[in-house]
Design an enzyme around this catalytic site. Structure first.
Site, PDB file in Angstrom:
ATOM      1  N   CYS A 379      38.688  43.189  49.050  1.00 15.05           N
ATOM      2  CA  CYS A 379      39.192  43.773  47.811  1.00 15.05           C
ATOM      3  C   CYS A 379      38.170  43.575  46.688  1.00 15.05           C
ATOM      4  O   CYS A 379      37.123  44.211  46.680  1.00 15.05           O
ATOM      5  CB  CYS A 379      40.562  43.189  47.474  1.00 15.05           C
ATOM      6  SG  CYS A 379      41.478  44.140  46.229  1.00 15.05           S
ATOM      7  N   HIS A 515      43.110  44.455  52.505  1.00 18.11           N
ATOM      8  CA  HIS A 515      43.349  43.029  52.778  1.00 18.11           C
ATOM      9  C   HIS A 515      43.650  42.828  54.266  1.00 18.11           C
ATOM     10  O   HIS A 515      44.814  42.778  54.670  1.00 18.11           O
ATOM     11  CB  HIS A 515      44.526  42.520  51.943  1.00 18.11           C
ATOM     12  CG  HIS A 515      44.239  42.393  50.486  1.00 18.11           C
ATOM     13  ND1 HIS A 515      43.815  41.215  49.912  1.00 18.11           N
ATOM     14  CD2 HIS A 515      44.289  43.310  49.486  1.00 18.11           C
ATOM     15  CE1 HIS A 515      43.624  41.399  48.614  1.00 18.11           C
ATOM     16  NE2 HIS A 515      43.903  42.664  48.329  1.00 18.11           N
ATOM     17  N   GLU A 517      43.548  40.251  55.982  1.00 15.89           N
ATOM     18  CA  GLU A 517      44.198  38.967  56.281  1.00 15.89           C
ATOM     19  C   GLU A 517      45.692  39.129  56.534  1.00 15.89           C
ATOM     20  O   GLU A 517      46.302  38.317  57.239  1.00 15.89           O
ATOM     21  CB  GLU A 517      43.967  37.959  55.145  1.00 15.89           C
ATOM     22  CG  GLU A 517      44.669  38.268  53.831  1.00 15.89           C
ATOM     23  CD  GLU A 517      43.844  39.108  52.867  1.00 15.89           C
ATOM     24  OE1 GLU A 517      44.082  39.026  51.651  1.00 15.89           O
ATOM     25  OE2 GLU A 517      42.962  39.858  53.340  1.00 15.89           O
TER      26      GLU A 517
END
Length: 546
Positions: A379, A515, A517
């Site tokens: 990001c 993102h 993750e």
């Protein structure tokens, strides 16, 4: 389908690990072949955590459908296969907002709006809706029994216990059983008082999960059973462990899943936890280790980067290495320069907002680029990498993001004014838009360029990842940046927005606007994190050889 509900509450102190306990129980039930979901009911007045400080609340977890939710939903997705959505998390603020909107429309026909029944009915409706289509729905109530903020939620689940009946509801209460060194024994009195508080509002727990730094002796379990009016086999000891992924096996060993299935009259297979045993084994038996420098601004609370931390650990499992995370305040990079970036095998710059420390992140990206040190930007981490490249390679002096410098001569990153959302609809924003709920959010399709590290990592020319941002690469600078050597390796579904960048002739300099993750799990990993950690391990071995 008849859905059964398990309500999880906590007492004595906060941060006992209700979310982990709920997720671990869900993992066992899923391993028995049941379709399980988990909900988190948060008692704070914010509509959602989207605008809350990460240093107070921790990270904001983004679901596939674009909901900004509590970080516990990240735990849920890492433990079970069910994907969370906006129905899996709601707050007091959301409930009041919706009830008041109905009142303004006249839906209540002039009635006096009260906590009971209007607020509690709204809560019950959401709980029942969230459980639809699942065999079991586990509902975690945020906060601690006795908190004034939690009372409407506790009253709502009390009512559901009556309305649905004992064969469809179960109440599980987490408490603390501390060990007093001076006395040389564990103390059950806090648990007794917590259960008394819970019973005073009409909820009798069926299961007690007792947290402590050690296993609870059998005689203390019997004492808790007697004074709390809970079956002895339903007093579960949950001691501290060095890995949260050991908890499903701990709970199963004490028969918690059997207690649940018997209570609900569910006939299902035994739980096979082989996948979790593999995760625990890999975690305990690495063949190497790497040190990753995480350069951010919220490092005083690691939970602000919870999913990133976990994704790095998952990538370590798949590469058979232990990942040591060194948290580096980006303002320290600004003050001390490269000296705080020494001794690293890779640099990761995660997402973030605001101008504070941004130059330190840009310096970290420059250090990684110039020293062939593996770099992974997420990001804002992609944006600072692009700004650094624009300034020092493409010759765009003073290049910046309009988020931080509205008068920059080269706005290589700017506010997205229009994009296509996950439903194919056009969304628009402007400078005066509200901060809450106005970002590009949720899962988005990304086209990957063949021959890039991104495509190689995913083993595909497309990927779907979750977004949470309102600034993007300025397409007016794409051609000049490409000529300077930057590769735009990922583009949005309509190819109008830059989603990924990378550098050729570099061990690993990859960054994404999304993102990744949020999609990493201990059983499946995540391609970009795996590639980054692999590159860091390779860098370390080469560095040692040199």
């Amino acid at each position: 389908m008849t859905t059964r509900y398990i309500f999880v509450t906590g007492g004595v102190v906060s941060s006992l690990g209700k979310g982990i306990a709920a997720a671990s129980l869900a993992a066992i039930l899923e391993a028995r072949g049941l379709n399980v979901t988990i909900m988190k009911l948060d008692p704070y007045i914010n509509v959602d955590p989207g605008t809350m400080s990460p240093t107070q609340h921790g990270e904001v977890f983004v679901t596939e459908d674009g909901a900004e939710t509590d970080l516990d939903l990240g735990h849920y997705e890492r433990f079970i296969r069910t994907k969370m959505n906006r129905r899996n998390n709601f707050t007091t603020g959301r409930i009041y907002e919706e009830v008041l909107r109905k009142e303004r429309r006249g839906d209540y026909l002039g009635a006096t709006i009260q906590v009971i029944p209007h607020i509690t009915n709204a809560i019950k409706e959401k709980v029942l809706a969230g459980g639809e289509g699942h065999d079991v729905a586990i509902v975690e109530i945020g906060g601690t029994v006795g908190d004034i903020e939690s009372l409407p939620f506790l009253e709502s689940i009390r009512q559901l216990g009556v309305e649905l009946g004992r064969d469809r509801t179960l109440f599980m209460h987490l408490t603390l059983v501390p060990f007093l060194g001076a006395a040389g024994e564990v103390k059950t009195k806090p648990t007794q008082h917590s259960v008394k508080e819970l019973r005073s509002i009409g909820i009798a727990p069926d299961v007690l999960v007792c947290r402590g730094d050690r296993a609870i002796p059998a005689n203390e379990k019997a004492k808790i059973s007697l004074f709390c009016n809970v079956e002895e086999r339903a007093v579960i000891s949950l001691k501290d462990v060095d890995s949260i992924y050991k908890i499903p096996a701990l709970l199963k060993a004490q028969g918690l899943d059997q207690l649940v299935t018997k209570r609900f009259g569910i006939d299902c297979k035994e739980a096979d936890l082989a996948e979790w045993e593999k995760v625990v084994y890999q975690e305990a038996n690495p063949v190497g280790e790497v040190t990753i420098g995480m350069v951010g601004k919220y490092i005083e609370l690691p939970d602000a980067y919870k999913s990133v931390n976990e994704a790095l650990k998952h990538a370590g499992l798949f590469n058979r290495v232990s990942v040591n995370i060194k948290y580096i305040d980006s303002q320290n990079v600004e003050a001390k320069g490269d000296e705080v970036l020494q001794g690293l095998d890779g640099i990761l710059v995660p997402g973030g907002f605001g101008e504070r420390g941004v130059e330190g992140k840009i310096m970290a990206a420059q250090f990684a680029r110039e020293n062939n040190l593996p770099y992974f930007g997420i990001c804002l981490g992609m944006q600072v990498a692009l700004i650094e490249f624009a300034r020092h390679v493409a010759g765009l002096e003073g290049a910046h993001s309009t988020e931080f410098d509205k008068n920059t001569p080269h706005p290589v990153v700017g506010l997205i004014t229009e994009w296509i959302n996950e439903d194919g609809q056009v969304e628009e924003r402007h400078e005066e838009s509200d901060l809450g709920g106005t970002m590009r959010l949720g899962a988005q399709l990304c086209h990957l360029e063949e021959g890039t590290k991104a495509a190689a990592a995913y083993k595909s020319t497309t990927c779907v990842e979750r977004h949470r941002h309102r600034y993007e690469v300025n397409n007016n600078y794409k051609e000049r940046l490409e000529k300077a050597g930057l590769i735009f390796s990922g583009l949005s579904s309509d190819r109008s927005l830059v989603e990924m960048i990378e550098l050729p002739n570099h061990p690993w300099f990859v960054a994404g606007q999304f993102h990744p993750e949020f999609t990493s799990t201990p059983r499946d990993g995540q391609p970009l994190f795996e590639g980054f950690v692999a590159a860091a391990y390779t860098y370390q071995k080469r560095d040692l050889e040199d």
